[in-house]
Design an enzyme around this catalytic site. Structure first.
Site, PDB file in Angstrom:
ATOM      1  N   ASN A 137     -14.210 -50.320 -18.289  1.00 29.81           N
ATOM      2  CA  ASN A 137     -13.214 -51.397 -18.322  1.00 29.81           C
ATOM      3  C   ASN A 137     -13.816 -52.789 -18.503  1.00 29.81           C
ATOM      4  OD1 ASN A 137     -14.193 -50.993 -15.688  1.00 29.81           O
ATOM      5  ND2 ASN A 137     -12.370 -51.874 -14.755  1.00 29.81           N
ATOM      6  N   SER A 213     -14.149 -44.304 -10.451  1.00 26.72           N
ATOM      7  CA  SER A 213     -13.062 -43.674  -9.715  1.00 26.72           C
ATOM      8  C   SER A 213     -13.544 -43.141  -8.372  1.00 26.72           C
ATOM      9  CB  SER A 213     -12.464 -42.530 -10.528  1.00 26.72           C
ATOM     10  OG  SER A 213     -13.408 -41.466 -10.639  1.00 26.72           O
ATOM     11  N   GLU A 234     -18.548 -49.026  -5.838  1.00 25.44           N
ATOM     12  CA  GLU A 234     -17.357 -49.871  -6.011  1.00 25.44           C
ATOM     13  C   GLU A 234     -16.327 -49.011  -6.716  1.00 25.44           C
ATOM     14  OE1 GLU A 234     -14.592 -51.503  -7.840  1.00 25.44           O
ATOM     15  OE2 GLU A 234     -16.009 -52.705  -9.005  1.00 25.44           O
ATOM     16  N   CYS A 268     -10.115 -53.002 -11.408  1.00 22.24           N
ATOM     17  CA  CYS A 268     -10.032 -52.570 -10.013  1.00 22.24           C
ATOM     18  C   CYS A 268      -9.492 -53.680  -9.127  1.00 22.24           C
ATOM     19  CB  CYS A 268     -11.407 -52.132  -9.513  1.00 22.24           C
ATOM     20  SG  CYS A 268     -12.064 -50.673 -10.339  1.00 22.24           S
ATOM     21  N   GLU A 367      -3.624 -45.775  -7.467  1.00 20.62           N
ATOM     22  CA  GLU A 367      -3.904 -46.966  -8.265  1.00 20.62           C
ATOM     23  C   GLU A 367      -3.247 -46.858  -9.634  1.00 20.62           C
ATOM     24  OE1 GLU A 367      -7.757 -49.641  -9.663  1.00 20.62           O
ATOM     25  OE2 GLU A 367      -8.042 -47.517  -9.194  1.00 20.62           O
TER      26      GLU A 367
END
Length: 467
Positions: A137, A213, A234, A268, A367
């Site tokens: 991302n 993830s 993270e 995120c 999410e």
């Protein structure tokens, strides 16, 4: 997932890459190990010169690498350019500050003497080869915020990037090579996820960092735990965005839009759950919905585009399932909740606002990785805190209020790695970044981030006198 560049705006496969075989992986592991033995002995001045040179080159390459990122994962071109600029800034930040951040620490003299020592020093020493498992991302930023501090600390890096951004991954290896880093200091491994366990278990790999993830984090953490190796994780986030009556509503609405659709909603730390006090809920809902509806969805190479496609076809399918489940259980779509009409190619999804979201819906717990906002109504600060914390995640959070008592309450009680007041969550080299609960552990960036992959060593010197 094959290692390939697939344009998410068209669905067209542009390039494919063969994964490295066992022989090439072994060669690169040894290169990284050998390079560490040399790199760890270099001075901070030498490391700083190399990292500043990498920043120079990245700035020169800004437009080209931005187009590569947009082609591979679909972020608007302007956002891709900004990402490249942010990476160069972070490199310069660590190049200028690493020596001070890792300076020897001297305990108080009284404590040193009480320990029986003539003197004692705490020193930060590099750990070795660090494996980085990174997502698509923010394909440049996620890597640089690991690589810059790790290299400045004297470590070497191995990058296992997401399989859909191979050209960005290869660019990073080439960038550090052109900057003058010795062979093996930073390498890209073109491998699938099935190769990660074997690499992490290799004795030459000292530690690992992963952004991605929750399932990926669990997998890496379990292997590293079995090998007793340090990890920083993270993982996902479902960040709350709380708006109270004293907030500047104009700014809160405008920032909410950016906070939800930045990076096409695939961040995120994007705000995902909008928790608004009942006194201003309807006004916020109407203005927020109107602004989301007015966003331009289209070709990410077009400078006028606000929201590009989702990065993968599977990502859009997952998002659609979350929205469909919410609607089936009683939520209402104020806008969006569909693929843009007339766009048969690419993985586009309209910016969406859902109201009436409740505990029976998957989106309340999971999410939403795309431009979908869940809007909640609350009656006061107690309810806002309870709802914000009613999540398995705890990456960051936003609170809009000018009430000092509310600010203190949110500061104390929101379960997150960060609380951003009257502004949007963002990462910056000077600020520690990371989460709690299932959002992971450890910190990136700041002095905390550079010390994560250092051996904190006590140097104790006895006295020459007999006691």
């Amino acid at each position: 997932m094959p290692i390939a560049t697939v344009n998410p705006a068209t669905g067209e496969t542009l390039r494919t890459f063969d994964p490295f075989g066992a022989e090439e992986i072994e060669r690169r592991l040894q290169l990284a190990s050998d390079a560490f033995l040399r790199h760890r002995t270099t001075s901070f001045a030498e490391r700083s010169a190399l990292l500043n040179r990498a920043a120079d080159l990245l700035e020169q390459d800004q437009q080209a690498i931005a187009r590569t990122m947009t082609t591979e994962m679909g972020k608007p071109l302007a956002a891709a350019r900004a990402e490249a600029a942010k990476c160069a800034k972070a490199m310069r930040w660590y190049a200028a500050r690493a020596e001070a951040l890792l300076a020897d620490e001297h305990p108080p003299e009284a404590d040193v003497l009480d320990s029986g020592a003539a003197r004692a020093v705490v020193r930060y020493r590099p750990m070795g080869v660090v494996l980085a498992v990174m997502p698509w991302n923010f394909p440049l930023w996620q890597v640089v915020r690991f690589a810059a501090p790790a290299l400045m600390a004297g470590n070497t890096g191995l990058l296992k990037h997401a399989s859909n951004v191979p050209q960005t991954a290869l660019y990073l290896e080439d960038l550090f090579r052109r900057a003058g880093y010795p062979q093996g200091c930073f390498q890209t491994l073109l491998v699938g996820s099935d190769a990660v366990e074997g690499i992490l278990r290799d004795r030459r790999v000292a530690a690992a960092t992963l952004t991605g993830s929750e399932p990926a984090g669990r997998s890496v953490a379990s292997v590293a735990g079995d090998e007793v190796k340090k990890t920083v994780l993270e993982l996902g986030g479902s960040d709350p965005y709380i708006v109270m009556p004293s907030a500047d509503l104009d700014r809160a609405v405008a920032t909410a839009v950016t906070a939800r659709v930045q990076n096409n909603g695939q961040s995120c730390i994007a705000a995902k759950r909008f928790i608004v006090h009942t006194d201003i809920h309807d006004a916020f809902r109407d203005r927020f919905t109107a602004a989301m509806r007015d966003l331009t969805v289209g070709d990410p190479m077009d400078e006028s585009t606000d929201v590009g496609p989702l990065a993968t076809e599977k990502g859009r399918e997952d998002l659609e399932q979350l929205v469909d489940d919410a609607l089936a259980h009683g939520a209402t779509a104020q806008c969006g909740a569909r693929r843009p009409p007339g766009r048969d190619r690419g993985w586009f999804y309209e910016p969406t606002v859902l109201t009436g979201v409740g505990e029976t819906m998957r989106i309340h717990r999971e999410e939403a990785f795309g431009p979908v906002a869940a809007l909640y109504r609350v009656g006061g600060v107690d309810e806002a805190v309870a709802l914000a914390n009613d999540s398995p995640f705890g990456l960051s959070s936003n609170a809009w209020t000018r009430d000092e008592n509310e600010i203190e309450r949110f500061s104390q009680d929101l379960e997150a790695g960060g609380v951003f007041f009257n502004g949007m969550t963002a990462s910056h080299p000077a600020l520690p970044f990371g989460g709690v609960k299932r959002s992971g552990y450890g910190r990136e960036l700041s002095g905390h981030g550079i010390r994560e992959f250092c051996n904190v060593t006590t140097l104790w010197h006895g006295t020459d006198k007999e006691t």
